[in-house]
Design a protein around this motif. Structure first.
Motif, short mmCIF file in Angstrom:
data_model
loop_
_atom_site.label_atom_id
_atom_site.label_comp_id
_atom_site.label_asym_id
_atom_site.label_seq_id
_atom_site.Cartn_x
_atom_site.Cartn_y
_atom_site.Cartn_z
N ASN A 177 6.96 -1.92 -10.10
CA ASN A 177 7.32 -3.33 -10.32
C ASN A 177 7.19 -4.15 -9.05
OD1 ASN A 177 7.82 -2.77 -12.98
ND2 ASN A 177 10.05 -2.81 -12.80
N THR A 178 7.67 -3.60 -7.95
CA THR A 178 7.56 -4.30 -6.67
C THR A 178 6.10 -4.44 -6.26
OG1 THR A 178 9.73 -3.46 -5.98
CG2 THR A 178 8.29 -4.28 -4.26
N TRP A 179 5.33 -3.39 -6.48
CA TRP A 179 3.91 -3.44 -6.12
C TRP A 179 3.17 -4.48 -6.96
CZ3 TRP A 179 0.65 -3.11 -2.57
CH2 TRP A 179 -0.72 -2.98 -2.81
N GLN A 180 3.49 -4.56 -8.24
CA GLN A 180 2.84 -5.55 -9.10
C GLN A 180 3.21 -6.97 -8.69
OE1 GLN A 180 4.06 -4.13 -12.97
NE2 GLN A 180 2.26 -2.81 -13.19
N ALA A 181 4.45 -7.16 -8.23
CA ALA A 181 4.84 -8.48 -7.73
C ALA A 181 4.02 -8.86 -6.50
CB ALA A 181 6.33 -8.51 -7.40
N ILE A 182 3.73 -7.88 -5.65
CA ILE A 182 2.87 -8.13 -4.49
C ILE A 182 1.47 -8.49 -4.97
CG2 ILE A 182 1.74 -7.04 -2.50
CD1 ILE A 182 4.30 -5.39 -2.11
N GLY A 183 0.96 -7.75 -5.96
CA GLY A 183 -0.37 -7.99 -6.49
C GLY A 183 -0.52 -9.35 -7.13
N ARG A 184 0.56 -9.85 -7.72
CA ARG A 184 0.51 -11.18 -8.35
C ARG A 184 0.67 -12.30 -7.33
NH1 ARG A 184 3.87 -8.46 -12.27
NH2 ARG A 184 5.70 -9.34 -11.21
N GLY A 185 0.89 -11.93 -6.08
CA GLY A 185 1.07 -12.94 -5.05
C GLY A 185 2.46 -13.52 -5.00
N GLU A 186 3.40 -12.92 -5.74
CA GLU A 186 4.78 -13.41 -5.75
C GLU A 186 5.54 -12.95 -4.52
OE1 GLU A 186 6.44 -11.92 -9.33
OE2 GLU A 186 4.95 -12.87 -10.63
N LEU A 187 5.03 -11.92 -3.86
CA LEU A 187 5.78 -11.28 -2.78
C LEU A 187 4.80 -10.83 -1.70
CD1 LEU A 187 8.60 -10.07 -1.97
CD2 LEU A 187 7.89 -7.98 -3.13
N LEU A 188 4.97 -11.34 -0.49
CA LEU A 188 4.21 -10.91 0.68
C LEU A 188 2.71 -10.77 0.39
CD1 LEU A 188 6.73 -8.12 1.73
CD2 LEU A 188 6.52 -10.36 2.80
N PRO A 189 2.07 -11.79 -0.12
CA PRO A 189 0.66 -11.68 -0.53
C PRO A 189 -0.25 -11.29 0.63
CG PRO A 189 1.35 -13.99 -0.42
CD PRO A 189 2.59 -13.17 -0.31
N GLY A 190 -1.08 -10.26 0.37
CA GLY A 190 -2.06 -9.82 1.36
C GLY A 190 -1.53 -8.98 2.49
N ALA A 191 -0.23 -8.74 2.53
CA ALA A 191 0.34 -8.02 3.67
C ALA A 191 0.18 -6.51 3.56
CB ALA A 191 1.82 -8.37 3.83
N PHE A 192 0.09 -5.99 2.32
CA PHE A 192 0.10 -4.54 2.12
C PHE A 192 -1.09 -4.09 1.27
CE2 PHE A 192 4.50 -5.61 2.99
CZ PHE A 192 4.88 -4.62 3.88
N GLU A 193 -1.41 -2.81 1.42
CA GLU A 193 -2.36 -2.16 0.53
C GLU A 193 -1.78 -0.81 0.12
OE1 GLU A 193 -5.86 -1.90 2.88
OE2 GLU A 193 -5.16 -0.21 4.09
N SER A 194 -2.11 -0.38 -1.08
CA SER A 194 -1.63 0.91 -1.55
C SER A 194 -2.61 2.00 -1.12
CB SER A 194 -1.48 0.91 -3.07
OG SER A 194 -2.75 0.78 -3.69
N PHE A 195 -2.08 3.19 -0.80
CA PHE A 195 -2.97 4.29 -0.46
C PHE A 195 -2.71 5.54 -1.30
CE2 PHE A 195 0.61 4.53 2.50
CZ PHE A 195 0.96 5.87 2.48
N TRP A 196 -1.69 5.49 -2.18
CA TRP A 196 -1.46 6.58 -3.14
C TRP A 196 -0.53 6.07 -4.23
CZ3 TRP A 196 2.34 9.77 -5.28
CH2 TRP A 196 1.87 10.94 -5.91
N ILE A 197 -0.89 6.35 -5.48
CA ILE A 197 -0.07 5.96 -6.63
C ILE A 197 0.21 7.21 -7.45
CG2 ILE A 197 0.08 4.54 -8.72
CD1 ILE A 197 -1.76 2.53 -7.42
N SER A 198 1.46 7.40 -7.80
CA SER A 198 1.88 8.62 -8.48
C SER A 198 1.40 8.67 -9.92
CB SER A 198 3.41 8.71 -8.46
OG SER A 198 3.96 7.84 -9.44
N PRO A 199 1.46 9.85 -10.52
CA PRO A 199 1.30 9.94 -11.98
C PRO A 199 2.41 9.13 -12.66
CG PRO A 199 1.19 12.12 -10.96
CD PRO A 199 1.67 11.18 -9.91
N GLU A 200 2.19 8.75 -13.90
CA GLU A 200 3.20 7.99 -14.65
C GLU A 200 4.40 8.88 -14.99
OE1 GLU A 200 1.02 6.56 -18.00
OE2 GLU A 200 0.05 4.93 -16.86
N TYR A 201 5.57 8.26 -15.01
CA TYR A 201 6.79 8.95 -15.43
C TYR A 201 7.67 7.96 -16.18
CZ TYR A 201 8.41 6.88 -10.98
OH TYR A 201 8.71 6.03 -9.95
#
Length: 270
Positions: A177-201
């Motif tokens: 949820n936090t990552w998607q908020a970053i992706g939508r530009g709602e939070l710290l836009p452009g500041a971070f990139e993901s380098f590993w995403i877990s399997p779904e749970y």
């Protein structure tokens, strides 16, 4: 008409009250009216479900796992949000940092959220162990800024991100949820990139004890599932709670957290 079912939920943010007032209004027009009780933490919520103070608990995944353990599996998962079946943990670093996977974390600094957050603390350590990376291989910073609420507030994840921006950590583990908020530009836009995403749970689920009869719980679930995104009154409530449809829980989606709780000997008071 039968007495209202009492549903317990943790008050993790101010919008919890209007969510449950909306749910109460919706169920008042059905065959299974409800009322609600709010709790300050999940330990109290789980205890109140087990002792019968409430009929249903709106549990996080950690609260569900704890309830299963304390009832020897006698409790029942009744329903989840569609978004609860596809939850993930995301490892992030500052944009351009060059992280390429979990192996990149060896000898580096990783910020984790509150110790009772499945997505930002418990499962990240589990995923690292699955990748052959022990806690001594990574310099862990644990940020316990909202203990008791299982990371629901998101505050500890934001604090973890802040440690990266302030160069007190090289990476952070956060929930989807936090990552998607970053992706939508709602939070710290452009500041971070993901380098590993877990399997779904799986994440949250409504939990009941055997004292709530199958007939009554099935009737309540049928009314819950009847909430319709195309109905604007229903949509207002669903949107506040972060879903488009209520669905049956996916119990095998808790396997990774069950394993993590066992291997890390997570406290049953969280």
């Amino acid at each position: 008409m039968s007495a209202p079912l009492i549903i317990g939920s943790v008050a993790y943010s101010p919008n919890v009250v209007p969510i449950w007032e909306g749910m109460r209004d919706y169920f008042a027009e059905t065959s299974t009216p409800i009322d609600f009780m709010l709790f300050s933490n999940y330990a109290s919520l789980v205890d109140s479900l087990i002792t019968g103070t409430i009929d249903l608990a709106w549990n996080t995944n950690l609260a569900w796992v704890r309830t299963v353990a304390q009832t020897d599996g006698a409790c029942r998962a009744l329903a989840s949000r569609d978004t609860d079946l596809v939850f993930q943990t995301v490892f992030v670093a500052r944009a351009g940092s060059g992280f390429t996977g979990l192996e990149s974390l060896r000898g580096r600094r990783l910020a984790l959220g509150s110790r009772d957050s499945a997505q930002a603390a418990i499962l990240p350590v589990h995923f690292l162990r699955e990748a052959g990376i022990g806690e001594t291989d990574v310099d862990l910073t644990r940020i316990n800024s909202d203990v008791g609420k299982h990371g629901d507030t998101g505050r500890s994840e934001l604090d973890a991100l802040r440690t990266v921006l302030e160069d007190r950590a090289d990476a952070a583990a956060i929930g989807i949820n936090t990552w998607q908020a970053i992706g939508r530009g709602e939070l710290l836009p452009g500041a971070f990139e993901s380098f590993w995403i877990s399997p779904e749970y799986s994440h949250c689920t409504f939990t009941a004890m055997p004292s709530l009869t199958i007939d009554r719980s099935d009737e309540w679930v049928a009314n819950l599932f009847a909430m319709d995104w195309e109905n604007l009154e229903h949509q207002r409530i669903l949107e506040m709670e972060g879903l488009r449809a209520w669905v049956s829980p996916k119990l095998d989606g808790y396997a990774s957290l069950i394993a993590a709780v066992r291997e890390q000997k997570v406290s049953d008071r969280w």
